[in-house]
Design a protein around this motif. Structure first.
Motif, mmCIF file in Angstrom:
data_model
loop_
_atom_site.group_PDB
_atom_site.id
_atom_site.type_symbol
_atom_site.label_atom_id
_atom_site.label_comp_id
_atom_site.label_asym_id
_atom_site.label_seq_id
_atom_site.Cartn_x
_atom_site.Cartn_y
_atom_site.Cartn_z
ATOM 1 N N VAL A 1 -8.171 4.845 -0.101
ATOM 2 C CA VAL A 1 -8.102 3.719 0.866
ATOM 3 C C VAL A 1 -6.758 2.740 0.830
ATOM 4 C CG1 VAL A 1 -8.473 1.219 -1.045
ATOM 5 C CG2 VAL A 1 -9.942 3.277 -1.797
ATOM 6 N N ALA A 2 -5.842 3.641 0.398
ATOM 7 C CA ALA A 2 -4.659 2.654 0.760
ATOM 8 C C ALA A 2 -3.900 2.817 1.717
ATOM 9 C CB ALA A 2 -3.570 3.445 0.006
ATOM 10 N N TYR A 3 -4.713 4.469 2.678
ATOM 11 C CA TYR A 3 -4.465 4.751 4.034
ATOM 12 C C TYR A 3 -5.110 3.782 4.920
ATOM 13 C CZ TYR A 3 -0.445 8.370 3.079
ATOM 14 O OH TYR A 3 0.060 9.450 3.097
ATOM 15 N N TYR A 4 -6.124 3.332 5.144
ATOM 16 C CA TYR A 4 -7.232 3.020 4.557
ATOM 17 C C TYR A 4 -6.338 0.983 6.061
ATOM 18 C CZ TYR A 4 -12.062 0.557 6.588
ATOM 19 O OH TYR A 4 -12.652 0.469 6.807
ATOM 20 N N ASN A 5 -6.770 0.801 4.448
ATOM 21 C CA ASN A 5 -5.590 0.069 4.705
ATOM 22 C C ASN A 5 -3.898 -0.450 5.619
ATOM 23 O OD1 ASN A 5 -7.310 -1.880 2.789
ATOM 24 N ND2 ASN A 5 -6.432 -1.341 0.809
ATOM 25 N N TYR B 1 -6.208 5.362 9.754
ATOM 26 C CA TYR B 1 -7.407 6.344 9.486
ATOM 27 C C TYR B 1 -7.125 8.349 9.568
ATOM 28 C CZ TYR B 1 -8.516 1.742 10.516
ATOM 29 O OH TYR B 1 -8.614 0.347 10.630
ATOM 30 N N ASP B 2 -6.452 8.859 10.163
ATOM 31 C CA ASP B 2 -6.406 10.052 10.084
ATOM 32 C C ASP B 2 -6.248 10.578 8.482
ATOM 33 O OD1 ASP B 2 -7.502 10.145 12.464
ATOM 34 O OD2 ASP B 2 -5.328 10.674 13.372
ATOM 35 N N SER B 3 -5.273 9.993 8.392
ATOM 36 C CA SER B 3 -4.856 10.128 6.897
ATOM 37 C C SER B 3 -5.453 10.127 5.910
ATOM 38 C CB SER B 3 -3.537 9.499 6.492
ATOM 39 O OG SER B 3 -2.507 9.844 7.369
ATOM 40 N N SER B 4 -6.325 8.654 5.582
ATOM 41 C CA SER B 4 -6.869 8.553 4.955
ATOM 42 C C SER B 4 -8.650 9.023 5.010
ATOM 43 C CB SER B 4 -8.034 7.063 5.232
ATOM 44 O OG SER B 4 -8.773 6.652 4.567
ATOM 45 N N LYS B 5 -8.759 9.767 6.435
ATOM 46 C CA LYS B 5 -9.887 10.785 6.117
ATOM 47 C C LYS B 5 -9.823 12.166 5.253
ATOM 48 C CE LYS B 5 -11.760 11.319 10.481
ATOM 49 N NZ LYS B 5 -11.799 11.863 11.778
ATOM 50 N N VAL B 6 -8.644 12.643 5.525
ATOM 51 C CA VAL B 6 -8.434 13.676 4.721
ATOM 52 C C VAL B 6 -8.399 13.292 3.746
ATOM 53 C CG1 VAL B 6 -5.923 14.956 3.827
ATOM 54 C CG2 VAL B 6 -6.700 14.554 7.004
ATOM 55 N N ASN C 1 2.384 6.260 -5.944
ATOM 56 C CA ASN C 1 1.862 6.063 -7.691
ATOM 57 C C ASN C 1 0.539 6.871 -7.520
ATOM 58 O OD1 ASN C 1 3.358 3.360 -8.296
ATOM 59 N ND2 ASN C 1 3.597 4.510 -9.658
ATOM 60 N N TYR C 2 -0.219 6.586 -6.604
ATOM 61 C CA TYR C 2 -1.296 6.961 -6.415
ATOM 62 C C TYR C 2 -1.333 9.387 -6.587
ATOM 63 C CZ TYR C 2 -4.721 3.936 -6.507
ATOM 64 O OH TYR C 2 -5.001 2.790 -6.895
ATOM 65 N N GLN C 3 -0.082 8.984 -5.081
ATOM 66 C CA GLN C 3 0.391 10.884 -5.162
ATOM 67 C C GLN C 3 0.824 11.362 -6.316
ATOM 68 O OE1 GLN C 3 1.920 10.349 -1.328
ATOM 69 N NE2 GLN C 3 0.490 11.437 -0.520
ATOM 70 N N GLU C 4 1.403 10.825 -7.239
ATOM 71 C CA GLU C 4 2.205 10.968 -8.543
ATOM 72 C C GLU C 4 1.045 11.258 -9.330
ATOM 73 O OE1 GLU C 4 5.240 12.456 -11.202
ATOM 74 O OE2 GLU C 4 5.240 12.139 -8.702
ATOM 75 N N TYR D 1 0.959 -1.521 0.175
ATOM 76 C CA TYR D 1 -0.387 0.230 -0.179
ATOM 77 C C TYR D 1 0.952 1.203 0.058
ATOM 78 C CZ TYR D 1 -3.741 -3.162 1.361
ATOM 79 O OH TYR D 1 -4.441 -4.554 0.980
ATOM 80 N N GLU D 2 1.898 1.315 0.783
ATOM 81 C CA GLU D 2 2.431 2.706 0.767
ATOM 82 C C GLU D 2 3.445 2.705 -0.905
ATOM 83 O OE1 GLU D 2 5.635 1.024 3.178
ATOM 84 O OE2 GLU D 2 4.446 1.928 5.324
#
Length: 675
Positions: A206-210, A214-219, A180-183, A174-175
């Motif tokens: 989704v990746a942060y959730y996995n 959770y805080d990063s995922s929520k953002v 790649n998603y951010q790029e 996931y990292e």
């Protein structure tokens, strides 16, 4: 407490499609265009109809291919082949799509056309992704990036990065997926592609959730939600709302907020008449109601989720999840009878889910058999039509002979003789066709026998580990506090071993199924065997360390082989895994390599329990499957060695074993050396 993350991964494929009005305009102008312009128009029409009308798209592509060949225009030919492949891809017909993509790739490579070459490699990667061949998909995406990064096609680079992120998510890395998603998101921002930006931001969430961050995922979910609302993409807006609700449920910091997000998502799904997505959101809402102590409301909401699935294609996963949560709710209410009935329904639909997955594998095999049967029927029908055609021709000739029989007797005799020889030739052709049909019938009988044996393996080898997992997990769920820590550790260990056994069996079954149905592509290349060995050693070292088994390697650094990388890794992994499994604690497993001029021979030797002489000849046959537990009672299906034999044969080598009972085993296989 178990919650379902309702999350649809959005795939965006890069192409510029013509509007319907543009396609209609081109159709009107097509007859009046000169040949080069007509070829270009046909390429555009094939692209325009690729997702709408497969038959028209293929027709336009075939005309473009023919015209491009006559014009000797390589670029137009490559584009026409690519668009024809796209049509097959959109309708999930992957094998011909790969062949056509490959032809287009060769043309673009010869033209040094980086943009089209990158797009083609990206499309090939997507085919491998949807066939579950994630390593091959990742390799094609990386190659696509190497060609596109030097061009102005920023949108294409963003799409390939997004596709790579999907591969890493599937592989659990996931990292890497986040990077790649951010790029991709940064590139989307630079070209103001807000729709793709929203999808990639949701992917980061989704990746942060996995990763349970959770805080990063929520953002990131909230960023995606704002964009989806601005774009008025209500379907994805509802999915983002559902994802945010899941975060509040998992963190447990504000169940009331989770209720609000679930209700908002349900409202949007209701407006869109999306019954299945609404059912998933209702299941999450009901679980929160239960945690808040609103048991009756929770039961009503679970039932509403189940009611939405009536009349739809059965979603056994969601149905068994609803019944499990209902059982937990009734248990908290103190209604043991209803809890028991709900748990029985959960078990029924869980079994149905497993059966559905098995039936999908069976359907793939049966599809191959049905295709072969249809081909045989078509050949028989064609033979019959050919006979009718020849019979009509003969009747016509005979009528002509009757009219001119008196004046042209010699000619009539000649024509009758000609008809006679035509009939003999037709009979000979029919006999030949019947012979081919009989050969195909015998082959179908053989394939059907292999299929039945294959299914018996599935039924037998999945039953025991599933019973272990279900039994121990049920005991831990119902009587957790009754057991000591050592007992809990033992149960957890047994559950892990059984789940691991199921995973290895399914992995081997998948490899075997792909091999037998022709969906496993053989792509040999020059490889460094030492690198292959090190990757397998790193993978299996934890298992060896658990049994204090020493892994010994006598593998030279520079040993080149010519083989399919995935198949070679599977062969070595299965042999080394078996050696560890059948070796006692504090033993050793040794891998050596012997080279000759045109091949290498690999030996995997162990100090284990050995193999009786009467079993050696049956190790690699599916109709005489040898199976026994390991030294730590590890389970096994016996399919690993059968797959090894299949893959070694595909790579032009051979495999054999040498062992004595109680004195360890030596497994050898040979493969060609690289030139």
């Amino acid at each position: 407490m178990k919650y379902l993350l309702l999350n649809i991964t959005c795939l965006l494929i890069y192409f510029s499609a013509l509007g319907q009005s543009s396609a209609d305009s081109l159709l009107v102008e097509l007859p009046h265009l000169e040949e080069t312009e007509k070829a270009k128009a046909l390429v555009q029409l094939a692209h325009s109809y690729a997702q709408q009308d497969s038959s028209r798209s293929i027709q336009f592509a075939d005309e473009a291919i023919s015209l491009s060949k006559s014009l000797e225009d390589s670029l137009l030919l490559g584009l026409a082949l690519f668009n024809k492949a796209e049509c097959y891809y959109y309708f999930d017909v992957y094998e011909p799509a790969l062949n056509l993509y490959g032809e287009a790739q060769s043309i673009f490579m010869a033209l040094n056309d980086s943009v089209n070459l990158g797009e083609t490699l990206n499309s090939i990667g997507l085919v491998h992704y949807f066939r579950g061949e994630y390593n091959l998909a990742g390799e094609r995406f990386y190659r696509a990036l190497s060609f596109l990064k030097g061009t102005d096609n920023i949108e294409g680079v963003a799409h390939v990065n997004s596709n790579l992120a999907m591969v890493f998510s599937r592989l659990g890395e996931y990292e890497k997926a986040i990077r790649n998603y951010q790029e991709a998101a940064n590139l989307n921002s630079s070209i103001h592609d807000r729709s793709s930006l929203a999808v990639n931001l949701n992917g980061v969430g989704v990746a942060y959730y996995n990763l349970e961050e959770y805080d990063s995922s929520k953002v990131y979910y909230n960023k995606a939600l704002l964009l989806f609302r601005e774009l008025e993409n209500h379907q994805r807006e509802a999915i983002a709302l559902n994802n945010i609700a899941n975060i509040y449920v998992n963190t447990g910091d504000s169940l009331e907020l989770a209720l609000g997000y679930y209700r908002d998502a349900i409202g949007v799904f209701d407006e869109l008449h999306d019954r299945r997505s609404k059912a998933y959101a209702l299941e999450g809402l009901a679980s929160v109601e239960r945690e808040l102590g609103n048991y009756n409301r929770a039961i009503e909401t679970f039932q509403s989720s189940l009611n939405l699935l009536e009349g739809e294609e059965k979603d056994f996963y969601l149905m068994q999840l609803n019944y499990m949560d209902m059982a937990l709710t009734y248990e908290r209410m103190g209604d043991v009878r209803k809890a028991y009935n709900a748990f029985k329904q959960h078990s029924f639909f869980k079994d149905s889910l497993l059966q559905q997955e098995q039936l999908q594998q069976i359907a793939e095999l049966e599809k191959k058999y049905e295709t072969q049967q249809k081909e045989a029927e078509i050949e028989q029908l064609n033979a019959s039509r050919e006979m009718d055609r020849l019979q009509m021709k003969r009747d016509k000739e005979l009528r002509a002979f009757g009219i001119i029989a008196i004046l042209l007797l010699v000619v009539a005799i000649f024509l009758v003789s000609l008809a006679y020889f035509n009939k003999r030739r037709t009979n000979a052709l029919l006999s030949f066709k019947n012979g081919k049909i009989e050969e195909q019938r015998k082959e179908l009988v053989r394939l059907n026998a292999s299929k039945n044996k294959f299914f018996s393996i599935i039924a037998h080898d999945l039953k025991n580990p599933f019973h272990t997992v279900m039994g121990y997990s049920y005991l831990l769920t119902k009587e957790y506090d009754r057991f000591s820590d050592d007992e809990k550790q033992k149960y957890a260990t047994d559950i892990y071993r059984s789940a691991n056994s199921i995973f290895r069996l399914l992995q081997n079954l998948l490899d075997w199924s792909r091999s037998q149905t022709g969906r496993l592509t053989y792509t040999p290349q020059e490889l460094n065997f030492h690198s292959i060995y090190k990757s397998i050693e790193n993978l299996l070292k934890p298992s060896a360390d658990q049994k204090q088994i020493q892994l010994i390697a006598e593998v030279p650094d520079e040993v080149g082989v010519f083989a399919d990388p995935m198949m070679l890794e599977t062969i070595l992994r299965n042999l080394m895994h078996n050696a560890i499994k059948f070796t006692d604690e504090a033993g050793w497993v040794k891998t050596t390599v012997d080279t000759t001029q045109d091949k290498i021979t690999v030996c995997v030797q162990d100090s284990g329990v050995g193999i009786p002489a009467e079993e050696l000849n049956n190790l690699f046959r599916i109709d005489s499957k040898v199976r026994k537990p390991g030294t730590k009672k590890e389970d096994g299906s016996g399919l690993g060695l059968i797959i090894c034999h299949e893959f070694v044969t595909k790579n032009g080598g051979s495999i054999w074993a040498d062992s004595q009972n109680g004195q360890g085993s030596r497994f050898y296989f040979s493969i060609p050396r690289s030139s």
